[in-house]
Design a protein around this motif. Structure first.
Motif, PDB file in Angstrom:
ATOM      1  N   UNK A 108       0.801  -1.232   0.000  1.00 31.84           N
ATOM      2  CA  UNK A 108       0.000   0.000   0.000  1.00 31.84           C
ATOM      3  C   UNK A 108       0.826   1.270   0.000  1.00 31.84           C
ATOM      4  N   UNK A 109       2.131   1.165   0.247  1.00 34.29           N
ATOM      5  CA  UNK A 109       3.005   2.340   0.240  1.00 34.29           C
ATOM      6  C   UNK A 109       3.589   2.631  -1.140  1.00 34.29           C
ATOM      7  N   UNK A 110       3.188   1.860  -2.133  1.00 33.66           N
ATOM      8  CA  UNK A 110       3.768   1.998  -3.466  1.00 33.66           C
ATOM      9  C   UNK A 110       3.609   3.415  -4.012  1.00 33.66           C
ATOM     10  N   UNK A 111       2.415   3.962  -3.921  1.00 30.11           N
ATOM     11  CA  UNK A 111       2.155   5.265  -4.518  1.00 30.11           C
ATOM     12  C   UNK A 111       3.062   6.348  -3.918  1.00 30.11           C
ATOM     13  N   UNK A 112       3.164   6.384  -2.607  1.00 31.98           N
ATOM     14  CA  UNK A 112       3.950   7.449  -1.991  1.00 31.98           C
ATOM     15  C   UNK A 112       5.455   7.222  -2.159  1.00 31.98           C
ATOM     16  N   UNK A 113       5.856   5.981  -2.474  1.00 26.59           N
ATOM     17  CA  UNK A 113       7.266   5.708  -2.736  1.00 26.59           C
ATOM     18  C   UNK A 113       7.645   6.033  -4.177  1.00 26.59           C
ATOM     19  N   UNK A 114       6.690   6.000  -5.087  1.00 25.42           N
ATOM     20  CA  UNK A 114       6.974   6.215  -6.508  1.00 25.42           C
ATOM     21  C   UNK A 114       6.612   7.610  -7.012  1.00 25.42           C
ATOM     22  N   UNK A 115       5.778   8.359  -6.334  1.00 25.49           N
ATOM     23  CA  UNK A 115       5.381   9.686  -6.792  1.00 25.49           C
ATOM     24  C   UNK A 115       6.565  10.641  -6.658  1.00 25.49           C
ATOM     25  N   UNK A 116       7.052  11.228  -7.771  1.00 19.86           N
ATOM     26  CA  UNK A 116       8.224  12.101  -7.691  1.00 19.86           C
ATOM     27  C   UNK A 116       8.028  13.250  -6.707  1.00 19.86           C
ATOM     28  N   UNK A 117       8.898  13.329  -5.723  1.00 20.84           N
ATOM     29  CA  UNK A 117       8.738  14.319  -4.676  1.00 20.84           C
ATOM     30  C   UNK A 117       8.821  15.751  -5.222  1.00 20.84           C
ATOM     31  N   UNK A 118       9.740  15.997  -6.134  1.00 26.48           N
ATOM     32  CA  UNK A 118       9.903  17.357  -6.649  1.00 26.48           C
ATOM     33  C   UNK A 118       8.709  17.786  -7.484  1.00 26.48           C
ATOM     34  N   UNK A 119       7.995  16.839  -8.111  1.00 29.10           N
ATOM     35  CA  UNK A 119       6.764  17.179  -8.820  1.00 29.10           C
ATOM     36  C   UNK A 119       5.630  17.407  -7.825  1.00 29.10           C
ATOM     37  N   UNK A 120       5.553  16.572  -6.815  1.00 29.64           N
ATOM     38  CA  UNK A 120       4.554  16.753  -5.766  1.00 29.64           C
ATOM     39  C   UNK A 120       4.681  18.128  -5.115  1.00 29.64           C
ATOM     40  N   UNK A 121       5.901  18.543  -4.841  1.00 24.71           N
ATOM     41  CA  UNK A 121       6.129  19.809  -4.142  1.00 24.71           C
ATOM     42  C   UNK A 121       5.669  21.021  -4.954  1.00 24.71           C
ATOM     43  N   UNK A 122       5.628  20.888  -6.270  1.00 21.50           N
ATOM     44  CA  UNK A 122       5.243  22.020  -7.124  1.00 21.50           C
ATOM     45  C   UNK A 122       3.876  21.824  -7.777  1.00 21.50           C
ATOM     46  N   UNK A 123       3.143  20.797  -7.390  1.00 21.94           N
ATOM     47  CA  UNK A 123       1.828  20.519  -7.970  1.00 21.94           C
ATOM     48  C   UNK A 123       0.816  21.581  -7.542  1.00 21.94           C
TER      49      UNK A 123
END
Length: 301
Positions: A108-123
């Motif tokens: 269940x942690x797959x999504x948060x491990x694979x979502x690019x952090x630098x893209x998340x931060x600027x979404x």
């Protein structure tokens, strides 16, 4: 620094020939502690002749390692058949044998491990709220990437006969793993010289919730690549998607990303490739069908 390595080495590594012939073999390592991450797990494939040879091999890191080799261990009883794809690419004479490091997804942690952090931060704020709901916890792809490029790669290079340089190190994944592969390639260009971003889930959330340019997701990826892509410098990227099931939503995003590669001076067919597979669905059998082609282009000598 390498406490997790000691733990890894005491685990039972199960070496399993893939057939009576020399088609390579896999070794499994379970319950690997990684700082700030869920426990990790590996399936490593060594190419034919590895044990009797003395030469060193390029390395391919792949996400969703449980879905690469053995249907019995996969999520949906179907796999990429990465070993067979590698054997086919090798047989063509265009690709050298590679060691494959399959990194399992942490449930269940797959999504948060694979979502690019630098893209998340600027979404955009509304999109980030949807990402938070899907993640169910902190986005940790930055820690995951640091683990791959640091402790994991150090252990792999010390434990197997690898060629350690950028041009001999590739990373491949699909869906959220496709995003993660692009993230690794862009944020660690000194480590990864090649990336395969297969059926990348560009919407990042439910695609129906972010359809249209006004959601800001297309602009997010355009700006993200623009800030990080740089010159090719001998690097190589594969991008693709199908046209059925979840893949039917990806074309508008892929066009934006393709345009950014072209604008940055990357030459299509040499530095970067982008393919559309008509009728292909978002699932392992579709990826397995084109994986020999992906390997043949991405990993060619």
């Amino acid at each position: 620094m390498f406490r997790w390595v000691a733990a890894l080495l005491v685990l039972v590594g199960l070496a399993m020939p893939l057939s009576a012939e020399d088609h390579g073999r896999t070794i499994e390592y379970e319950r690997i502690a990684a700082a700030g991450l869920p426990d990790q797990r590996l399936t490593i494939w060594l190419p034919p002749g590895y044990d009797a040879a003395t030469e060193r091999y390029p390395v391919l890191y792949m996400h969703d390692g449980h879905n690469l080799f053995d249907p019995a261990k996969s999520n949906f009883n179907k796999v990429w058949a990465a070993d067979k794809a590698m054997l086919a690419a090798m047989a063509s004479g265009a690709v050298e044998p590679h060691i494959i490091i399959g990194i399992w997804a942490p449930g269940p942690d797959r999504y948060r491990q694979y979502l690019p952090r630098s893209a998340y931060d600027t979404a955009p704020v509304a999109v980030r709220a949807q990402m938070d709901a899907a993640a169910g916890g902190a986005v940790v792809s930055d820690r995951y990437l640091a683990w791959i490029t640091g402790p994991l790669k150090s252990w792999v290079d010390a434990s197997f006969r690898t060629r350690t340089g950028r041009d001999d190190t590739a990373i491949v994944g699909s869906s959220m793993g496709g995003l993660m592969s692009c993230y690794a390639f862009l944020e660690a260009p000194e480590v990864f010289g090649k990336a395969g971003c297969v059926s990348s889930h560009w919407p990042a959330v439910d695609p129906r919730a972010v359809e249209g340019e006004d959601s800001g997701v297309r602009q997010l990826w355009d700006a993200w690549f623009a800030a990080r892509l740089g010159a090719p410098d001998g690097r190589r990227v594969w991008l693709d998607h199908g046209t059925a099931t979840l893949d039917q939503y990806y074309a508008p995003y892929q066009k934006v990303v393709d345009a950014r590669f072209a604008a940055a001076g990357w030459q299509k067919g040499r530095d970067w490739e982008s393919r559309v597979y008509e009728g292909a669905e978002h699932e392992e059998n579709a990826w397995a069908a084109r994986l020999p082609e992906i390997f043949g282009w991405l990993l060619r000598k």
